[in-house]
Design a protein around this motif. Sequence first.
Motif, PDB file in Angstrom:
ATOM      1  N   GLY A 240      31.591 -50.806 -69.258  1.00 60.59           N
ATOM      2  CA  GLY A 240      31.895 -49.953 -69.159  1.00 60.59           C
ATOM      3  C   GLY A 240      31.487 -48.965 -70.734  1.00 60.59           C
ATOM      4  O   GLY A 240      33.083 -49.198 -70.488  1.00 60.59           O
ATOM      5  N   PRO A 241      31.255 -47.836 -70.846  1.00 64.83           N
ATOM      6  CA  PRO A 241      32.063 -46.960 -72.004  1.00 64.83           C
ATOM      7  C   PRO A 241      32.928 -46.145 -71.422  1.00 64.83           C
ATOM      8  O   PRO A 241      33.929 -45.495 -72.162  1.00 64.83           O
ATOM      9  CB  PRO A 241      31.044 -46.864 -72.701  1.00 64.83           C
ATOM     10  CG  PRO A 241      29.771 -46.201 -71.820  1.00 64.83           C
ATOM     11  CD  PRO A 241      30.136 -47.456 -71.007  1.00 64.83           C
ATOM     12  N   LEU A 242      33.175 -45.046 -70.304  1.00 62.04           N
ATOM     13  CA  LEU A 242      33.555 -44.705 -69.964  1.00 62.04           C
ATOM     14  C   LEU A 242      35.325 -45.830 -69.253  1.00 62.04           C
ATOM     15  O   LEU A 242      36.575 -44.772 -69.808  1.00 62.04           O
ATOM     16  CB  LEU A 242      33.885 -44.313 -68.864  1.00 62.04           C
ATOM     17  CG  LEU A 242      32.197 -43.067 -68.491  1.00 62.04           C
ATOM     18  CD1 LEU A 242      31.821 -42.250 -67.363  1.00 62.04           C
ATOM     19  CD2 LEU A 242      33.271 -42.497 -70.014  1.00 62.04           C
ATOM     20  N   VAL A 243      35.577 -46.313 -69.242  1.00 63.17           N
ATOM     21  CA  VAL A 243      36.417 -47.441 -69.002  1.00 63.17           C
ATOM     22  C   VAL A 243      36.883 -48.157 -70.524  1.00 63.17           C
ATOM     23  O   VAL A 243      38.236 -48.211 -70.749  1.00 63.17           O
ATOM     24  CB  VAL A 243      36.002 -48.812 -67.855  1.00 63.17           C
ATOM     25  CG1 VAL A 243      37.648 -49.509 -67.719  1.00 63.17           C
ATOM     26  CG2 VAL A 243      36.085 -47.733 -66.563  1.00 63.17           C
ATOM     27  N   ASP A 244      36.493 -48.880 -71.387  1.00 58.76           N
ATOM     28  CA  ASP A 244      37.412 -49.743 -72.186  1.00 58.76           C
ATOM     29  C   ASP A 244      36.879 -48.425 -73.159  1.00 58.76           C
ATOM     30  O   ASP A 244      38.278 -48.630 -74.445  1.00 58.76           O
ATOM     31  CB  ASP A 244      35.723 -50.620 -72.143  1.00 58.76           C
ATOM     32  CG  ASP A 244      35.651 -51.784 -71.578  1.00 58.76           C
ATOM     33  OD1 ASP A 244      36.756 -51.955 -70.649  1.00 58.76           O
ATOM     34  OD2 ASP A 244      34.532 -52.482 -71.628  1.00 58.76           O
TER      35      ASP A 244
END
Length: 113
Positions: A83-87
Amino acid sequence: MFVYKGMFNCPFDWHGITYVYLPMFAGFVGFVVPLACLRFLRQASWRFTGLVFTGYLAAMLAWAIIDIRHEHYQIGGYDYPNGPLVDGHRYYWHGYYTWYFIPYRWIENGILD
């Protein structure tokens, strides 16, 4: 194909020249020069033909290395496995249409220095 369908929208500025028009010109030169040599060097000696081919190959490889060193890639994007928030922006990828046969990861990382 993009020009034919009316979807080609690349301004003639520095970014458009270095990322689109120069690689397209490199592809054109890489295709047309060998065809022209087949036509015009038909009666030339093997030595002269070998010198012309070596010069052409050296010029195209130098052009490819300079283009790749400056990261003038034609396509790029992000993959987000978690996901964009984690990566975040860790998983960025890019590719070259013109220099697809050159080991660009070696050139970008400086292995060929």
